[in-house]
Scaffold this motif. Sequence first.
Motif, mmCIF file in Angstrom:
data_model
loop_
_atom_site.group_PDB
_atom_site.id
_atom_site.type_symbol
_atom_site.label_atom_id
_atom_site.label_comp_id
_atom_site.label_asym_id
_atom_site.label_seq_id
_atom_site.Cartn_x
_atom_site.Cartn_y
_atom_site.Cartn_z
ATOM 1 N N PHE A 134 1.253 -12.619 34.308
ATOM 2 C CA PHE A 134 1.012 -11.583 35.308
ATOM 3 C C PHE A 134 0.444 -10.327 34.672
ATOM 4 O O PHE A 134 0.936 -9.859 33.639
ATOM 5 N N LEU A 135 -0.586 -9.796 35.299
ATOM 6 C CA LEU A 135 -1.182 -8.545 34.842
ATOM 7 C C LEU A 135 -0.200 -7.392 35.014
ATOM 8 O O LEU A 135 0.602 -7.383 35.955
ATOM 9 N N ASP A 136 -0.276 -6.424 34.135
ATOM 10 C CA ASP A 136 0.578 -5.232 34.249
ATOM 11 C C ASP A 136 0.117 -4.370 35.413
ATOM 12 O O ASP A 136 -1.085 -4.257 35.690
ATOM 13 N N LEU A 137 1.076 -3.742 36.079
ATOM 14 C CA LEU A 137 0.797 -2.816 37.168
ATOM 15 C C LEU A 137 1.158 -1.399 36.744
ATOM 16 O O LEU A 137 2.072 -1.197 35.943
ATOM 17 N N ASP A 138 0.439 -0.409 37.288
ATOM 18 C CA ASP A 138 0.747 0.974 36.951
ATOM 19 C C ASP A 138 1.828 1.515 37.888
ATOM 20 O O ASP A 138 2.420 0.767 38.674
ATOM 21 N N SER A 139 2.078 2.807 37.832
ATOM 22 C CA SER A 139 3.175 3.394 38.615
ATOM 23 C C SER A 139 2.931 3.330 40.118
ATOM 24 O O SER A 139 3.866 3.425 40.908
ATOM 25 N N GLU A 140 1.669 3.130 40.526
ATOM 26 C CA GLU A 140 1.338 2.998 41.950
ATOM 27 C C GLU A 140 1.240 1.538 42.378
ATOM 28 O O GLU A 140 0.870 1.248 43.504
ATOM 29 N N TYR A 141 1.529 0.619 41.462
ATOM 30 C CA TYR A 141 1.480 -0.828 41.679
ATOM 31 C C TYR A 141 0.054 -1.380 41.713
ATOM 32 O O TYR A 141 -0.160 -2.516 42.129
ATOM 33 N N LYS A 142 -0.916 -0.598 41.282
ATOM 34 C CA LYS A 142 -2.258 -1.121 41.082
ATOM 35 C C LYS A 142 -2.310 -1.870 39.751
ATOM 36 O O LYS A 142 -1.475 -1.652 38.875
ATOM 37 N N ILE A 143 -3.308 -2.738 39.608
ATOM 38 C CA ILE A 143 -3.532 -3.362 38.304
ATOM 39 C C ILE A 143 -3.824 -2.263 37.295
ATOM 40 O O ILE A 143 -4.689 -1.410 37.512
ATOM 41 N N ASP A 144 -3.087 -2.260 36.199
ATOM 42 C CA ASP A 144 -3.215 -1.214 35.189
ATOM 43 C C ASP A 144 -4.484 -1.456 34.371
ATOM 44 O O ASP A 144 -4.550 -2.371 33.545
ATOM 45 N N ASP A 153 -7.179 -13.263 26.292
ATOM 46 C CA ASP A 153 -7.408 -13.969 25.033
ATOM 47 C C ASP A 153 -8.243 -15.198 25.337
ATOM 48 O O ASP A 153 -8.655 -15.422 26.481
ATOM 49 N N SER A 154 -8.493 -15.992 24.341
ATOM 50 C CA SER A 154 -9.418 -17.118 24.496
ATOM 51 C C SER A 154 -8.891 -18.206 25.435
ATOM 52 O O SER A 154 -9.653 -19.057 25.885
ATOM 53 N N SER A 155 -7.614 -18.170 25.752
ATOM 54 C CA SER A 155 -7.047 -19.195 26.627
ATOM 55 C C SER A 155 -7.175 -18.858 28.113
ATOM 56 O O SER A 155 -6.952 -19.721 28.965
ATOM 57 N N VAL A 156 -7.534 -17.614 28.452
ATOM 58 C CA VAL A 156 -7.615 -17.211 29.864
ATOM 59 C C VAL A 156 -8.840 -17.848 30.514
ATOM 60 O O VAL A 156 -9.969 -17.646 30.079
ATOM 61 N N LYS A 157 -8.588 -18.642 31.569
ATOM 62 C CA LYS A 157 -9.677 -19.298 32.289
ATOM 63 C C LYS A 157 -9.935 -18.651 33.646
ATOM 64 O O LYS A 157 -11.074 -18.647 34.113
ATOM 65 N N VAL A 158 -8.869 -18.143 34.277
ATOM 66 C CA VAL A 158 -8.982 -17.611 35.643
ATOM 67 C C VAL A 158 -8.159 -16.340 35.761
ATOM 68 O O VAL A 158 -7.046 -16.253 35.229
ATOM 69 N N VAL A 159 -8.724 -15.343 36.461
ATOM 70 C CA VAL A 159 -7.960 -14.171 36.897
ATOM 71 C C VAL A 159 -8.134 -14.086 38.407
ATOM 72 O O VAL A 159 -9.256 -14.039 38.911
ATOM 73 N N SER A 160 -7.010 -14.080 39.145
ATOM 74 C CA SER A 160 -7.085 -14.046 40.605
ATOM 75 C C SER A 160 -6.125 -12.988 41.138
ATOM 76 O O SER A 160 -4.956 -12.947 40.745
ATOM 77 N N PHE A 161 -6.625 -12.135 42.027
ATOM 78 C CA PHE A 161 -5.796 -11.043 42.543
ATOM 79 C C PHE A 161 -6.327 -10.589 43.894
ATOM 80 O O PHE A 161 -7.485 -10.847 44.259
ATOM 81 N N ALA A 162 -5.476 -9.909 44.647
ATOM 82 C CA ALA A 162 -5.874 -9.329 45.920
ATOM 83 C C ALA A 162 -6.472 -7.955 45.697
ATOM 84 O O ALA A 162 -5.948 -7.162 44.912
ATOM 85 N N MET A 163 -7.557 -7.663 46.399
ATOM 86 C CA MET A 163 -8.107 -6.313 46.344
ATOM 87 C C MET A 163 -7.096 -5.326 46.920
ATOM 88 O O MET A 163 -6.855 -4.268 46.349
ATOM 89 N N ASN A 164 -6.513 -5.696 48.068
ATOM 90 C CA ASN A 164 -5.497 -4.868 48.718
ATOM 91 C C ASN A 164 -4.221 -5.664 48.890
ATOM 92 O O ASN A 164 -4.260 -6.792 49.386
ATOM 93 N N SER A 165 -3.117 -5.067 48.534
ATOM 94 C CA SER A 165 -1.815 -5.703 48.747
ATOM 95 C C SER A 165 -1.481 -5.707 50.227
ATOM 96 O O SER A 165 -1.753 -4.746 50.942
ATOM 97 N N ASN A 166 -0.851 -6.794 50.696
ATOM 98 C CA ASN A 166 -0.433 -6.868 52.096
ATOM 99 C C ASN A 166 0.923 -6.201 52.311
ATOM 100 O O ASN A 166 1.457 -6.226 53.421
ATOM 101 N N THR A 167 1.482 -5.594 51.265
ATOM 102 C CA THR A 167 2.773 -4.910 51.383
ATOM 103 C C THR A 167 2.636 -3.441 50.985
ATOM 104 O O THR A 167 2.736 -2.544 51.813
ATOM 105 N N ILE A 168 2.375 -3.187 49.708
ATOM 106 C CA ILE A 168 2.275 -1.824 49.201
ATOM 107 C C ILE A 168 1.002 -1.139 49.684
ATOM 108 O O ILE A 168 0.940 0.080 49.809
ATOM 109 N N GLY A 169 -0.038 -1.930 49.963
ATOM 110 C CA GLY A 169 -1.258 -1.358 50.483
ATOM 111 C C GLY A 169 -2.157 -0.708 49.455
ATOM 112 O O GLY A 169 -3.097 -0.006 49.821
#
Length: 404
Positions: A134-144, A153-169
Amino acid sequence: MNYKNYFSYFKNNSNEIYFDSAATSIKFDEVIKAHSDYDLLYAANSHNDLFKNAFFSNQMLLETRKKVATFINAKNENEVVFTSGTTHSLNQLAFGISNLIDNNSKILLTKLEHASNLLPWIVVAEQKNACIEFLDLDSEYKIDIDKIKNKLDSSVKVVSFAMNSNTIGISNDVELITKLIKSYNKNIIVIVDLAQSIIHNKIDVSKWNVDGVAFSTHKMFGPFGLGVLWAKENLLNELKPIFYGGGNNIDISNNSYKLAKPPHKFESGTLNLSAIYAFNKCLDVINEIGINKIIEYPKSLKQYFRANIDDSIIKKFNFYNLDNDQPILLFNLLNVNAQDFGAFLNKKYNISVRVGKHCARLTSDLLNAHSTIRLSFSIYNTYEDIDKLIIALKDSDSWVNEII
């Protein structure tokens, strides 16, 4: 502008204050009419054009792809695939690239993801013995932004995330995040869940340089049962379909087959053509109103709420996202079960809200809240609706008497 004029739903539900648009938006009258018109006037299936209405069906399908491509600024309408919804689209993306995942692979997500952008990847990782991080989040819960490269690193094949959270917004900076990921390794596949973003943000897949996105039309005043998967042509060529059947092949012999080119490769069976026609008209109405107005007006409602609540409310409630500008409010009445207070809002004030984990179970862990109340605003809400909400929150002490 009274945007309610576009929605006869509120003539039939005149007393309701509908604050559940993050779950599903109310549909434009034109969408409802078009959905019916297709079945009444055209009715034909696509895949052939030997008679007038079948020709219309195929032309309508092509026209709608072009409108979608324009709406999200995709360069090629053949990169637009119609699905049954965001969940279908994300499953197609996840399982379609599972052949690229092995036991040395890593998939990066966030703990804010909806189940539709968690479970497919977890299952793929389980099947391939790959790793989920899981990617780190900042104090506002955005991707840091500052910590993204720590996860690459060399093993990462996919990064998938929501542009907008359906909870925190929160709203993640898709362009910057993608740029950082691609600068490390241009071959990392970046996929974005746009379910909560498609009608609250300007979408520009070309500028962002993402590899794939997914969204549902019912989140943007359109029909149920229809979604869009957009992906770059090279990724669509690599993806394996998760469904096989009529329409997605160009040749079958006794023990072999040849798939059609995208988008048809992913559209086996009969498409939801009446919904596609309705969505075609939906995009016309959105363009008539203006996407900038649709984006900014719900934000102004949240700003109005923030400006008009006082300490008597703030001290009684835990607001998890009062300060960001996205038109979602997530909160709890202190020491009161969310379900109970949500029921109070509906029973006494006819305010419709969503209560629970909102299909984002890891978010509940982040907030240390078993269940929350979510209000989400749209263009058919008014400042008077917000005034009534504030009155209801000030009346919070009476919740017990109302629901017993």
